[in-house]
Design an enzyme around this catalytic site. Structure first.
Site, PDB file in Angstrom:
ATOM      1  N   TYR A  85     125.484  36.293  13.585  1.00  0.00           N
ATOM      2  CA  TYR A  85     126.673  36.378  14.437  1.00  0.00           C
ATOM      3  C   TYR A  85     126.904  35.076  15.192  1.00  0.00           C
ATOM      4  CZ  TYR A  85     129.969  37.830  18.004  1.00  0.00           C
ATOM      5  OH  TYR A  85     131.072  37.901  18.817  1.00  0.00           O
TER       6      TYR A  85
ATOM      7  N   SER B  95     132.705  32.819  20.785  1.00  0.00           N
ATOM      8  CA  SER B  95     131.834  33.595  21.674  1.00  0.00           C
ATOM      9  C   SER B  95     130.849  32.647  22.346  1.00  0.00           C
ATOM     10  CB  SER B  95     131.063  34.639  20.863  1.00  0.00           C
ATOM     11  OG  SER B  95     130.018  35.219  21.616  1.00  0.00           O
TER      12      SER B  95
END
Length: 248
Positions: free
Chosen positions: A147, A134
């Protein structure tokens, strides 16, 4: 020879789009996920080209047994590590540990366990590994400590794994998307549909199909080419400025 891909998180979003695309273009697809009803629906849709495997990425013992796939599903040309979770975007000291632990086990431990278990098969076929990281691996944001940390691990894991596999013919890539409209935000917010819709409103986010096409492109490049990392965003997403706090 028909090629075979194993795609984790195939019950929704990028994983489901990739499963449909690869099966539609002549590959066999092993799709994993926690929601058996969705996997069965996918099997009905795709037919004999799709093998559903209902499992949780935190179940390391089951993941390690996937090297035992045999028969028509015994070979493996591509592993797409797509399954992942995110905790709510709250500061670390306000988050629930059990949720954080679930994210770490899914995004890191499960991914590593499955990859290690399947390397022998991938080496035999000189296949490829595409890991979904990501932009959060590179750009920090409030509430993203866990995350973003897990996705930074995925990115670095991909680069170091390339070193381990040098000379085997196995390619390894890290895809690092920005905003893509999937069920990701809906899950992250505990099912808050309004919050999910507000996040993507008016900004033309990427779609699961966009990312599936990207995965296909990487997977079908000539065998002497390797995409190490690929960062992509929708045009309307860019970079924020630094945060500054001032003495009151």
């Amino acid at each position: 020879m028909t090629k075979t891909a194993l795609i984790t998180g195939a019950t929704a979003g990028i994983g489901a789009a990739a499963a449909r695309l690869f099966a539609g273009r002549g590959w066999k697809v092993v799709g994993t996920g926690r929601r058996g009803d969705r996997l069965r629906a996918m099997q009905e849709e795709l037919g004999a080209a799709f093998l559903p495997l209902e499992l949780d990425m935190r179940d390391v013992n089951t993941l390690r047994q996937l090297d035992g796939l045999a028969g028509d599903w015994g070979g493996l040309d591509l592993l797409v590590n797509n399954a992942g979770l995110a905790p709510p975007a709250d500061p670390l000291h306000e988050q629930d540990w059990d949720r954080l632990d679930q994210v770490i086990e899914t995004n890191i431990t499960g991914l590593v366990a499955l990859t290690q278990a399947l390397l022998r098969k991938l080496i035999e076929r000189q296949g490829g590994i595409i890991n979904l990281s990501s932009v959060a691996a590179t750009y920090p944001y409030r509430g993203g400590a866990v995350y973003g940390g897990t996705k930074a691990f995925v990115r670095q894991f991909s680069l170091d794994l390339r070193c381990d596999l040098a000379g085997t013919g196995v390619r390894v890539s890290s895809i690092e998307p920005g905003m893509a409209e999937t069920e990701f935000t809906l899950v992250r917010t505990g099912g808050d549909q309004a919050a999910s819709e507000a996040l993507y409103s008016g900004m033309d986010p990427m779609t699961p199909e966009d990312l599936a096409e990207t995965i296909w492109w990487i997977a079908t490049l000539p065998s002497h080419l390797n995409i190490n990392t690929l960062e992509l965003m929708p045009t309307r997403q860019s970079f924020a400025g630094f945060s500054v706090t001032r003495k009151g």
